[in-house]
Design an enzyme around this catalytic site. Sequence first.
Site, PDB file in Angstrom:
ATOM      1  N   LYS A  72     -11.029  -4.705  -1.606  1.00 61.10           N
ATOM      2  CA  LYS A  72     -10.192  -4.622  -0.676  1.00 61.10           C
ATOM      3  C   LYS A  72     -10.808  -3.725   0.841  1.00 61.10           C
ATOM      4  CE  LYS A  72      -5.738  -2.701   1.040  1.00 61.10           C
ATOM      5  NZ  LYS A  72      -4.644  -1.900   0.587  1.00 61.10           N
ATOM      6  N   HIS A 127       7.100  -1.809  -8.298  1.00 64.92           N
ATOM      7  CA  HIS A 127       6.535  -3.360  -7.292  1.00 64.92           C
ATOM      8  C   HIS A 127       5.618  -3.717  -7.955  1.00 64.92           C
ATOM      9  CE1 HIS A 127       4.486  -4.544  -3.441  1.00 64.92           C
ATOM     10  NE2 HIS A 127       3.618  -4.537  -3.955  1.00 64.92           N
ATOM     11  N   ARG A 156       1.366  13.701  17.178  1.00 63.45           N
ATOM     12  CA  ARG A 156       0.842  12.377  17.447  1.00 63.45           C
ATOM     13  C   ARG A 156      -0.332  11.850  16.251  1.00 63.45           C
ATOM     14  NH1 ARG A 156       2.414  14.394  22.342  1.00 63.45           N
ATOM     15  NH2 ARG A 156       4.248  12.978  23.414  1.00 63.45           N
ATOM     16  N   GLU A 200      -1.207  -5.648 -10.116  1.00 61.86           N
ATOM     17  CA  GLU A 200      -2.706  -5.622  -8.500  1.00 61.86           C
ATOM     18  C   GLU A 200      -3.700  -5.842  -8.574  1.00 61.86           C
ATOM     19  OE1 GLU A 200      -1.707  -5.775  -5.195  1.00 61.86           O
ATOM     20  OE2 GLU A 200       0.344  -5.055  -5.074  1.00 61.86           O
ATOM     21  N   HIS A 226       8.646  -8.930  -2.567  1.00 64.49           N
ATOM     22  CA  HIS A 226       9.370  -8.208  -1.734  1.00 64.49           C
ATOM     23  C   HIS A 226      10.897  -8.163  -1.789  1.00 64.49           C
ATOM     24  CE1 HIS A 226       6.302  -6.717   0.781  1.00 64.49           C
ATOM     25  NE2 HIS A 226       5.502  -6.385  -0.287  1.00 64.49           N
ATOM     26  N   HIS A 273       3.601 -11.594  -2.782  1.00 68.98           N
ATOM     27  CA  HIS A 273       3.520 -11.115  -2.141  1.00 68.98           C
ATOM     28  C   HIS A 273       5.301 -11.537  -1.259  1.00 68.98           C
ATOM     29  CE1 HIS A 273       1.467  -7.528  -3.568  1.00 68.98           C
ATOM     30  NE2 HIS A 273       1.317  -6.925  -2.948  1.00 68.98           N
ATOM     31  N   ASN A 321      -1.240 -10.589   0.579  1.00 74.78           N
ATOM     32  CA  ASN A 321      -0.574 -10.518   0.377  1.00 74.78           C
ATOM     33  C   ASN A 321       0.653 -11.767  -0.635  1.00 74.78           C
ATOM     34  OD1 ASN A 321       1.169  -8.616   2.258  1.00 74.78           O
ATOM     35  ND2 ASN A 321       0.522  -9.834   3.701  1.00 74.78           N
ATOM     36  N   GLU A 374      -5.117  -6.691  10.652  1.00 74.31           N
ATOM     37  CA  GLU A 374      -4.265  -8.176  10.531  1.00 74.31           C
ATOM     38  C   GLU A 374      -3.935  -8.925  12.144  1.00 74.31           C
ATOM     39  OE1 GLU A 374       0.076  -7.119   8.653  1.00 74.31           O
ATOM     40  OE2 GLU A 374      -0.871  -6.502   6.923  1.00 74.31           O
ATOM     41  N   ARG A 396      -6.973 -10.175   6.203  1.00 75.39           N
ATOM     42  CA  ARG A 396      -6.338  -9.086   5.369  1.00 75.39           C
ATOM     43  C   ARG A 396      -4.455 -10.392   4.552  1.00 75.39           C
ATOM     44  NH1 ARG A 396      -5.631  -2.401   6.801  1.00 75.39           N
ATOM     45  NH2 ARG A 396      -3.943  -2.386   5.475  1.00 75.39           N
ATOM     46  N   LYS A 420      -2.207   0.661   5.867  1.00 72.07           N
ATOM     47  CA  LYS A 420      -0.824   0.844   5.889  1.00 72.07           C
ATOM     48  C   LYS A 420      -0.337   1.422   5.139  1.00 72.07           C
ATOM     49  CE  LYS A 420      -0.356  -4.153   5.869  1.00 72.07           C
ATOM     50  NZ  LYS A 420      -0.295  -4.693   5.215  1.00 72.07           N
TER      51      LYS A 420
END
Length: 366
Positions: free
Chosen positions: A231, A270, A125, A189, A257, A253, A250, A241, A246, A147
Amino acid sequence: MSELQHSVRVDLAERGYDIEIGEGVLEGIVDFVQQRHAVSHVAVITDSNVDGLYADAVADRFSDADIETHVLVIDPGESSKDPEVAHDLWQTMIEEGCDRQTMVLAVGGGVVGDLAGFVAATFARGLTFFQAPTTLLAQVDSSVGGKVGVNLEGAKNMVGAFWQPAGVLIDVATLTTLPDREYRAGLAEVVKYGVIMDEPFFAYLEAQADAINGRDSAVLAEIVRRCCRLKADVVEADEREESGRRAILNYGHTFCHALEAATNYTRLLHGEGVAIGMLCASRLAERLGRIGADVTSRQHALLEKLGLPLTAPADLDPDELVRLMWRDKKVSAGKLNFILPSRLGEVELVADPPVGDVRDSLGLGG
């Protein structure tokens, strides 16, 4: 503090943490961790490319400090961001005696960081988690912000969590061993931050392109610092988000993706997908009358000078790419959402642009 030593604070109250940036700082990783967390057991997660270069030496430093240490090695590449690989890591951690006091340390690139963070967030956990990113892409982007996650088939990062690290230690010296293609992929990036938030930073990248291509340590340390600060500003404003801020991270992206999924995560790194995706997004903004052609042309020229791909693979089906976009996490209320520039240094969320414009922005026939 020298020009190669920088510190960035991510201010998230009790979840806040420091990013320390410098050359050769990986040698002090035990002190960096111990100043922030009492540690008696470390699970170092890395890949087989980074293991011999850095992770073994990092593990030895913890062992030399009488801290029980285990190294868990995954295969390199996007295919390791998989629920089955996470399961194997969980099982190995049980076998190695990991418990709620174990600290997880990611040593590697974005795949290692995302996967190790997901394992840390879910094992027992939630375990304390540190990052020591060794690729440019991870140093400027994926190691910061919390993330973490794994991919499902055709759906990148669909299973994950927000799990902030307790600290990030960035050694720009690790970039000297980074293969050229990986290094350049990380630069995409970097360029992204200039487009979405900071036109003067974009101009700095244009002026320093030769030094960047030469991997100048001082320039790289400054680039990493500025990207981490930008960032951090976004993450502080919208950690989970919820406000939409935020989402600007993207940029490019949604296209990226889809390109990655269409090529089974094997043909494009990527960052290469991000470079192509940014130009697709900029062309879409042009088609919608949001920007002039100069915004796209400056991005094109800089990405070209930095040796990044500029066009999608010609054998891809544009209609299939559009279909894949509907699997993206940024689909909301049955609408495709895109982050598009309104000028260089500023982007906005645009919902539900005409599908024909999206398709044509891919720059593919068919």
